[in-house]
Design an enzyme around this catalytic site. Structure first.
Site, PDB file in Angstrom:
ATOM      1  N   HIS A 189      -1.650  -4.485   3.576  1.00 19.58           N
ATOM      2  CA  HIS A 189      -1.067  -2.965   3.891  1.00 19.58           C
ATOM      3  C   HIS A 189      -1.064  -3.045   5.472  1.00 19.58           C
ATOM      4  CE1 HIS A 189      -1.090   1.410   3.795  1.00 19.58           C
ATOM      5  NE2 HIS A 189      -1.623   1.354   4.913  1.00 19.58           N
ATOM      6  N   ASP A 227      -5.945  12.798  -1.258  1.00 16.77           N
ATOM      7  CA  ASP A 227      -5.619  12.558  -0.109  1.00 16.77           C
ATOM      8  C   ASP A 227      -4.313  13.228  -0.085  1.00 16.77           C
ATOM      9  OD1 ASP A 227      -5.503  10.687   2.162  1.00 16.77           O
ATOM     10  OD2 ASP A 227      -3.481  10.032   0.887  1.00 16.77           O
ATOM     11  N   ARG A 269      -4.840  18.061   7.160  1.00 17.29           N
ATOM     12  CA  ARG A 269      -5.210  17.325   8.584  1.00 17.29           C
ATOM     13  C   ARG A 269      -3.889  17.512   9.358  1.00 17.29           C
ATOM     14  NH1 ARG A 269      -5.915  11.849   6.930  1.00 17.29           N
ATOM     15  NH2 ARG A 269      -5.957  11.396   8.796  1.00 17.29           N
ATOM     16  N   SER A 320      -8.404   7.666   3.725  1.00 18.69           N
ATOM     17  CA  SER A 320      -7.388   7.742   3.417  1.00 18.69           C
ATOM     18  C   SER A 320      -6.360   6.688   2.958  1.00 18.69           C
ATOM     19  CB  SER A 320      -6.249   8.631   4.369  1.00 18.69           C
ATOM     20  OG  SER A 320      -4.885   8.660   3.831  1.00 18.69           O
ATOM     21  N   LYS A 366      -6.385   4.955  -1.350  1.00 20.41           N
ATOM     22  CA  LYS A 366      -5.080   4.539  -1.902  1.00 20.41           C
ATOM     23  C   LYS A 366      -5.191   3.008  -2.385  1.00 20.41           C
ATOM     24  CE  LYS A 366      -3.076   6.867   1.467  1.00 20.41           C
ATOM     25  NZ  LYS A 366      -2.014   7.642   2.189  1.00 20.41           N
TER      26      LYS A 366
HETATM   27  N1  URA Z   1      -1.832   6.614   6.697  1.00 15.91           N
HETATM   28  C1  URA Z   1      -2.351   7.055   5.782  1.00 15.91           C
HETATM   29  O1  URA Z   1      -1.983   6.706   4.499  1.00 15.91           O
HETATM   30  N2  URA Z   1      -3.489   7.907   6.024  1.00 15.91           N
HETATM   31  C2  URA Z   1      -3.745   8.529   7.202  1.00 15.91           C
HETATM   32  O2  URA Z   1      -4.595   9.172   7.380  1.00 15.91           O
HETATM   33  C3  URA Z   1      -2.866   7.968   8.138  1.00 15.91           C
HETATM   34  C4  URA Z   1      -1.886   6.908   7.892  1.00 15.91           C
END
Ligand code: URA
Ligand code: CA
Length: 446
Positions: A85, A164, A171, A186, A190
């Protein structure tokens, strides 16, 4: 009666105490089910922004978020599945190169990617600039595709981590996006929900990244690595330089072209190097090699002997794309006009702000302003000069790839951004270091 009062938990966090696993589960569940209103979760997010979270707390939050939705099991695919990632940068073409490269070494690669809002599209948008390429695979199709050719790249399913999606939207409008524990939870929720056994994280740092300062990127790397390893997945985080764009191409089809060149062994040195370093770690975590250097050496061979490029062809064919693009790049969408941006004086490039180059690409239509806006696959920018390069007055610093319908105003805006991205000095300047730090299960290296 509820187990907790939301008010009490907001107060607890506001006063600087850590929330427990049960408390975080109550909050996440309550929010997703609509029992806890936005305004209370906003206050909580702000309290977290100022008070932070311990590593344990961030892990509990991540796990509670994962439990808000479905998870993917990759058990049907034999072997250790390693995912990668990137926290996102400008012209970050690595996934397009890494997925086939690592698969060429016999490691199964299951890549769930996003489209994202940003300067250019996400990995899915880039791949969709290949004629016919399909990214809309179900989980069953994804697993079948990986069993067939060892690699697949598809869009994230909607059922992963619904918490999320809600939390991020909140946010975004409450000035709490840039909280390290909230970012870590976050991203990691995922990634962990997507089912890989091990993770290599590329935490970008610099003007083109989400986190501009090394210390912030380092803290995020430590926390994400702690969460991953705490959840039982072998996780390594590298902190890498995003001061200037990676490679030369910034734009969707342009980055596909750059990935093909890199897989042919003709790509820009920094992009190739980063792919080899990240890929070396992926091979090491997959148990293919005893250390990342040996992984890197193996990948160098697979680039040189054409195996990696062949794997990319298989990936494209398997997802209904036209794989002859790897031999004939002119089959990719192309912009009608190339407009150079020339240096107003000679010297050495000592600054090339990735964020501004990204904005220029966006002005030309490479990115997306809102979820529903269309990207223009052919447009973008190729940077001809990078930090450390010598330039003569009037040399092309960059080339803008524009559509004939692109307005003069947008072209002018992009050109101004590019010129402001460059700093040119008389003194020679070193090329910047690419890998700035590393955090793994065993420790931290700065
Ligand atoms: N990328 C994400 O998936 N979440 C965040 O909070 C910031 C960047
Ligand atoms: Ca690039």
């Amino acid at each position: 009666m509820d187990k907790f009062r939301t008010y009490d938990l907001i107060l607890k966090k506001r006063n600087g105490s850590a929330l427990s696993k049960d408390e975080l589960e109550y909050l996440v569940e309550g929010y997703v089910q609509g029992a806890i209103p936005d305004y209370q979760v906003s206050a909580l997010a702000m309290a977290v922004y100022f008070r932070g979270m311990s590593e344990e707390e961030a892990l509990f939050l991540t796990e509670a978020m994962i439990n808000s939705g479905e998870t993917i099991s990759l058990k049907a695919i034999p072997g250790i599945k390693v995912d990668k990632h990137s926290t996102g940068g400008v012209g970050d073409t690595t996934t397009l190169v890494l997925a086939p490269l690592v698969a060429a070494a016999g490691i199964p690669v299951v890549k769930l990617s996003g489209r994202g809002l940003g300067h250019t599209g996400g990995t899915l948008d880039k791949l969709e600039s290949i004629p016919g390429f399909q990214t809309d695979l179900s989980v069953e199709e994804l697993i079948r595709a990986v069993k067939q050719v060892g690699v697949a790249v598809a869009g994230q399913t909607k059922s992963l981590v619904p918490a999320d999606k809600m939390f991020y939207a909140l946010r975004d409008v409450t000035a709490t996006v840039d909280s390290i524990p909230l970012i870590a939870a976050s991203i990691m929720s995922k990634k962990l929900a997507a089912g890989a056994d091990s993770l290599v994280l590329d935490v970008k740092c610099g003007s083109g990244a989400f986190l501009k300062k090394y210390e912030q990127a380092y803290n995020l790397a430590c926390l994400m690595s702690g969460i991953g390893n705490g959840a039982g997945r072998d996780t390594v985080a590298l902190i890498t330089n995003m001061e200037q764009p990676l490679g030369r191409a910034v734009g969707n089809a342009l980055e596909v072209e750059e990935a093909i060149l890199t897989l042919r062994g003709e790509g820009p040195a920094d992009l190739e190097e980063l792919c080899l370093v990240l890929g070396g770690w992926m091979l090491c975590l997959a148990g293919k090699t005893s250390d990342p250097e040996a992984g890197k050496a193996l990948l160098e061979k697979l680039l040189a002997n054409g195996t990696a490029l062949k794997k990319f062809q298989q990936l494209i064919e398997n997802q209904y794309g036209d794989s002859t693009v790897t031999e004939d790049i002119s089959l990719l969408p192309r912009a009608e006009k190339k407009v150079p941006v020339q240096a107003v004086k000679g010297g050495y490039v000592n600054r090339l702000e990735a964020g501004l180059v990204g904005m220029a690409a966006n002005a030309l239509g490479a990115g997306r302003e809102t979820k529903d806006s269309k990207i223009e696959p052919a447009v973008g920018i190729t940077v001809e000069k990078k930090i450390g390069d010598r330039v003569g007055s009037g040399d092309a610093l960059a080339v803008m790839h524009v559509k004939s319908k692109t307005s003069a105003e947008h072209i002018y805006l992009a050109k101004k951004k590019i010129l402001s991205a460059y700093g040119i000095e008389d003194k020679p300047c070193m090329k910047p270091r690419l890998v700035l730090g590393l955090v793994d299960r065993k420790g931290r290296q700065v």
